[in-house]
Design a protein around this motif. Structure first.
Motif, PDB file in Angstrom:
ATOM      1  N   UNK A  79      36.299  21.392 -28.996  1.00 19.03           N
ATOM      2  CA  UNK A  79      36.393  20.618 -27.752  1.00 19.03           C
ATOM      3  C   UNK A  79      36.707  21.690 -26.622  1.00 19.03           C
ATOM      4  N   UNK A  80      37.461  22.751 -26.689  1.00 17.80           N
ATOM      5  CA  UNK A  80      37.405  23.649 -25.714  1.00 17.80           C
ATOM      6  C   UNK A  80      36.494  24.612 -25.512  1.00 17.80           C
ATOM      7  N   UNK A  81      35.574  24.943 -26.568  1.00 19.38           N
ATOM      8  CA  UNK A  81      34.673  25.766 -26.308  1.00 19.38           C
ATOM      9  C   UNK A  81      33.568  26.073 -25.196  1.00 19.38           C
ATOM     10  N   UNK A  82      33.294  24.318 -24.964  1.00 12.90           N
ATOM     11  CA  UNK A  82      31.998  24.313 -23.662  1.00 12.90           C
ATOM     12  C   UNK A  82      32.694  24.951 -22.524  1.00 12.90           C
ATOM     13  N   UNK A  83      34.234  24.579 -22.235  1.00 18.04           N
ATOM     14  CA  UNK A  83      34.934  25.126 -21.197  1.00 18.04           C
ATOM     15  C   UNK A  83      34.874  26.678 -21.291  1.00 18.04           C
ATOM     16  N   UNK A  84      35.003  27.251 -22.410  1.00 17.96           N
ATOM     17  CA  UNK A  84      35.180  28.719 -22.544  1.00 17.96           C
ATOM     18  C   UNK A  84      33.591  29.309 -22.188  1.00 17.96           C
ATOM     19  N   UNK A  85      32.617  28.593 -22.688  1.00 16.05           N
ATOM     20  CA  UNK A  85      31.456  29.323 -22.268  1.00 16.05           C
ATOM     21  C   UNK A  85      31.268  29.264 -20.861  1.00 16.05           C
ATOM     22  N   UNK A  86      31.643  28.031 -20.249  1.00 20.35           N
ATOM     23  CA  UNK A  86      31.602  28.071 -18.762  1.00 20.35           C
ATOM     24  C   UNK A  86      32.138  29.199 -18.131  1.00 20.35           C
ATOM     25  N   UNK A  87      33.448  29.617 -18.851  1.00 18.32           N
ATOM     26  CA  UNK A  87      34.250  30.286 -18.082  1.00 18.32           C
ATOM     27  C   UNK A  87      33.680  31.950 -18.440  1.00 18.32           C
ATOM     28  N   UNK A  88      33.044  32.096 -19.420  1.00 18.10           N
ATOM     29  CA  UNK A  88      32.211  33.184 -19.872  1.00 18.10           C
ATOM     30  C   UNK A  88      31.408  33.424 -18.979  1.00 18.10           C
ATOM     31  N   UNK A  89      30.471  32.572 -18.397  1.00 19.60           N
ATOM     32  CA  UNK A  89      29.330  32.700 -17.764  1.00 19.60           C
ATOM     33  C   UNK A  89      30.061  33.109 -16.190  1.00 19.60           C
ATOM     34  N   UNK A  90      30.973  32.597 -15.795  1.00 20.63           N
ATOM     35  CA  UNK A  90      31.767  32.811 -14.745  1.00 20.63           C
ATOM     36  C   UNK A  90      32.172  34.260 -14.663  1.00 20.63           C
ATOM     37  N   UNK A  91      32.533  34.734 -15.831  1.00 13.88           N
ATOM     38  CA  UNK A  91      33.027  36.153 -16.090  1.00 13.88           C
ATOM     39  C   UNK A  91      32.018  37.070 -15.976  1.00 13.88           C
ATOM     40  N   UNK A  92      30.824  36.559 -16.532  1.00 13.52           N
ATOM     41  CA  UNK A  92      29.719  37.808 -16.459  1.00 13.52           C
ATOM     42  C   UNK A  92      29.200  37.864 -15.075  1.00 13.52           C
ATOM     43  N   UNK A  93      29.319  36.904 -14.109  1.00  9.91           N
ATOM     44  CA  UNK A  93      28.749  36.858 -12.728  1.00  9.91           C
ATOM     45  C   UNK A  93      29.906  37.630 -12.178  1.00  9.91           C
ATOM     46  N   UNK A  94      31.286  37.643 -12.401  1.00  7.83           N
ATOM     47  CA  UNK A  94      32.096  38.273 -11.589  1.00  7.83           C
ATOM     48  C   UNK A  94      31.859  39.870 -11.857  1.00  7.83           C
ATOM     49  N   UNK A  95      31.719  40.180 -13.001  1.00  8.20           N
ATOM     50  CA  UNK A  95      31.272  41.540 -13.558  1.00  8.20           C
ATOM     51  C   UNK A  95      29.999  42.056 -12.855  1.00  8.20           C
ATOM     52  N   UNK A  96      29.253  41.328 -12.579  1.00  7.14           N
ATOM     53  CA  UNK A  96      27.977  41.670 -11.801  1.00  7.14           C
ATOM     54  C   UNK A  96      28.288  41.876 -10.479  1.00  7.14           C
ATOM     55  N   UNK A  97      29.147  40.865  -9.752  1.00  5.92           N
ATOM     56  CA  UNK A  97      29.402  41.069  -8.445  1.00  5.92           C
ATOM     57  C   UNK A  97      30.164  42.306  -8.191  1.00  5.92           C
ATOM     58  N   UNK A  98      31.113  42.801  -9.001  1.00 10.14           N
ATOM     59  CA  UNK A  98      32.043  43.982  -9.015  1.00 10.14           C
ATOM     60  C   UNK A  98      31.327  45.334  -9.154  1.00 10.14           C
ATOM     61  N   UNK A  99      29.757  45.018  -9.648  1.00 13.55           N
ATOM     62  CA  UNK A  99      29.003  46.389  -9.755  1.00 13.55           C
ATOM     63  C   UNK A  99      29.488  46.959 -11.182  1.00 13.55           C
ATOM     64  N   UNK A 100      29.917  45.943 -12.284  1.00 17.03           N
ATOM     65  CA  UNK A 100      30.500  46.290 -13.564  1.00 17.03           C
ATOM     66  C   UNK A 100      29.908  45.881 -14.841  1.00 17.03           C
ATOM     67  N   UNK A 101      28.546  45.300 -14.467  1.00 16.45           N
ATOM     68  CA  UNK A 101      27.846  44.463 -15.480  1.00 16.45           C
ATOM     69  C   UNK A 101      26.764  45.660 -16.181  1.00 16.45           C
ATOM     70  N   UNK A 102      26.224  46.676 -15.201  1.00 10.17           N
ATOM     71  CA  UNK A 102      25.399  47.351 -15.515  1.00 10.17           C
ATOM     72  C   UNK A 102      25.623  48.910 -15.007  1.00 10.17           C
ATOM     73  N   UNK A 103      25.115  49.810 -15.678  1.00 11.69           N
ATOM     74  CA  UNK A 103      25.529  51.110 -14.918  1.00 11.69           C
ATOM     75  C   UNK A 103      24.518  51.321 -13.889  1.00 11.69           C
ATOM     76  N   UNK A 104      25.481  52.474 -13.011  1.00 15.43           N
ATOM     77  CA  UNK A 104      24.547  52.702 -11.516  1.00 15.43           C
ATOM     78  C   UNK A 104      23.714  53.701 -11.986  1.00 15.43           C
ATOM     79  N   UNK A 105      22.322  53.895 -11.199  1.00 15.72           N
ATOM     80  CA  UNK A 105      21.579  54.898 -11.420  1.00 15.72           C
ATOM     81  C   UNK A 105      21.630  55.892 -10.173  1.00 15.72           C
ATOM     82  N   UNK A 106      21.967  57.010 -10.367  1.00 13.60           N
ATOM     83  CA  UNK A 106      21.917  58.049  -9.102  1.00 13.60           C
ATOM     84  C   UNK A 106      20.756  58.049  -8.502  1.00 13.60           C
ATOM     85  N   UNK A 107      19.727  57.779  -9.139  1.00  6.89           N
ATOM     86  CA  UNK A 107      18.438  57.941  -8.539  1.00  6.89           C
ATOM     87  C   UNK A 107      17.781  56.698  -7.770  1.00  6.89           C
ATOM     88  N   UNK A 108      18.729  55.759  -7.673  1.00  3.30           N
ATOM     89  CA  UNK A 108      18.460  54.544  -6.987  1.00  3.30           C
ATOM     90  C   UNK A 108      18.579  54.962  -5.345  1.00  3.30           C
TER      91      UNK A 108
END
Length: 509
Positions: A268-297
């Protein structure tokens, strides 16, 4: 899909090299196998290990076929044995190549009549329950030290060895910790010592997978009765990625399995967890922590300055007090309108005159983007006369973003084709500059909690919330280099796919 099948699917993807992306900078598995062979040769030289007459190594010939070279120099074509293709940088080997395996003593060499009370001159006999219950302290069987030293030393276990249950409950594993009593395995156990050059968790993941495959091969719904004979077991093919990828695979498997655990423990709580997980993924993306930076960019600020110059438009840099938090050095903060090729605008503020489908023009409102996608199933239609009036203000194009600004506010959808339609007051049109920003990246950022919080700070209206264009224009966006935006979108979609698989399973569980 049940959770047991889902776990097996995750393991299957992991073993086939399809769970995490490969990193071309990783040391190849061929180099890793060479190190393992050198390590084994050194142990044999020191007398710590006996040479295995059946030892071999697998390589890919110039004809792209797999060959196996044995200790005596014989080479054999084994292409027909290879069960599936592995990614670039992976390699195949046999289980015998990467570890040492020993089954417990033959029945008559260790019987209950030989057991004695524990004392200073005894050695512990580990049982199957130690492996099943993951507890080295269980059990009260001991043999004399004299019998251990004369007959049982080859069955001794050490910290780091893996115990495997071999009868009844098959395949339960337990890694022995540092503080164990000196002891041996009994008839119902096998011990495994895997080279430290391979991640133990990755090996155990594969070990669990192949036992389940053996069980399936024995017949639907039946469990295997015993660990396969050693000649067969040690000959199993093992798909080997680099050590770094092994760690990434285990991390990904553990993350997915933790979600599945929540499904099993509290659906019963898992769908809420999944929603929160997606929100956390986007939060990591916004802070530049989801993928590594490429110094050549190329840095985002340099791109903005160059395009501003070429388009004869002012470059506006945010002041320090407008910056919400620090970003990676290749990123920059920018206000949403400065990332758009036209001013952000909306549709008519008049109540439209509706028409039927046959004589009208498709007309979208906030209810049509509540899922984050454009839903065409329940759209209304307006008269062609109103269409002509609106079309002068708005002509949506592919890769435009539509933002709900009345009622259900802050939800955005991407225009994925060139269909022309008209927009009601509840939607704002955002057209990203393609040279600066990847539309899918901007869509994810606008749909994130970070942007929703900015929108919510400016809502007006009693009963029905309203978000005005002047406030949408105040929205600040974290901008990485264009190539990193694309990498971020790929990672978000990969992780969202995992959570969607789990979500489907919840509905069918």
């Amino acid at each position: 899909m049940n959770t047991k099948a889902l776990r097996q699917k995750v393991l299957d993807l992991a073993i086939h090299g399809k769970l995490v992306p490969q990193n071309p900078n990783d040391e190849s598995a061929e180099v890793l196998l060479k190190k393992i062979r050198e390590e084994k040769a050194e142990k044999i030289k020191k007398g710590e290990l006996k040479a295995d007459k059946k030892d071999s190594f697998i390589f890919v010939g110039s004809d792209k076929r797999h060959y196996e070279q044995f200790a005596n120099g014989t080479v054999k074509d084994i292409e027909d044995e290879i069960p599936f293709e592995v990614p670039e940088g992976w390699a195949w080997c046999r289980l015998r190549n990467i570890g040492e395996y020993k089954k417990g003593p033959f029945g008559s060499s260790l019987t209950k009549s030989m057991f004695v009370p524990k004392s200073e001159n005894t050695v512990k006999v580990y049982e199957q329950k130690n492996a099943i219950q993951k507890d080295h302290s269980l059990g009260e069987y001991y043999i004399t030290r004299d019998y251990f030293e004369s007959q049982m030393q080859s069955f001794e276990v050490f910290p780091g060895d893996i115990l495997v249950s071999c009868a009844g409950t098959i395949g339960e594993t337990y890694i022995l910790p540092d503080n164990i009593e000196q002891g041996i395995i009994n008839q119902a156990l096998m011990k495994m010592k895997i080279t430290s050059l391979i991640n133990t968790d990755y090996f155990l993941m594969f070990f669990d997978h192949i036992l389940k495959e053996e069980s399936a091969n024995n017949g639907k719904g039946t469990a295997i009765k015993n660990i396969p004979p050693f000649d067969i077991f040690k000959n199993f093919l093992f798909p080997l990625p680099s050590y770094s990828e092994q760690k990434r695979i285990i991390e990904s498997v553990n993350n997915i399995f933790s979600i599945i655990d929540n499904l099993e423990n509290n659906k019963s709580d898992l769908q809420s967890l999944i929603k929160n997980t997606k929100s956390k993924i986007l939060d990591l993306a916004i802070h530049g922590k989801l993928v590594s930076q490429d110094p050549n960019d190329e840095q985002a600020e340099e791109i903005l300055r160059r395009i501003a110059t070429s388009d004869n438009r002012p470059y506006k840099k945010l002041s320090d007090d407008e910056i919400p938090f620090e970003l990676p050095k290749t990123w920059i903060w920018q206000k949403l309108p400065d990332l758009c090729s036209i001013p952000i605008t909306d549709g008519t503020h008049k109540t439209p005159t509706y028409s039927d489908k046959e004589n009208g023009i498709p007309f979208l409102s906030s209810k049509d983007v509540t899922s984050g996608e454009i839903d065409w199933s329940k759209i209304k239609y307006i008269t062609k006369e109103l269409h002509e009036e609106l079309y002068k203000r708005l002509a949506p194009q592919k890769n435009d973003i539509l933002l709900a600004k009345n009622g259900t506010t802050g939800i955005a959808a991407l225009v994925k084709d060139n269909t022309v339609f008209d927009i009601y007051v509840t939607l704002a049109l955002i057209r990203p500059i393609s040279k600066i920003i990847y539309p899918q990246y901007l869509l994810y950022i606008i749909n994130s909690q970070f942007c929703k919080n900015q929108f919510n700070d400016h809502l007006t209206g009693i009963g029905v919330p309203n978000l005005h264009l002047v406030d949408i224009n105040k929205t600040v966006i974290p901008l990485p280099p264009l190539s990193e935006q694309q990498r971020i979108v790929l990672k978000i979609e990969e992780l969202f796919e995992y959570t969607d698989i789990i979500n489907i399973s919840i509905k069918e569980f």
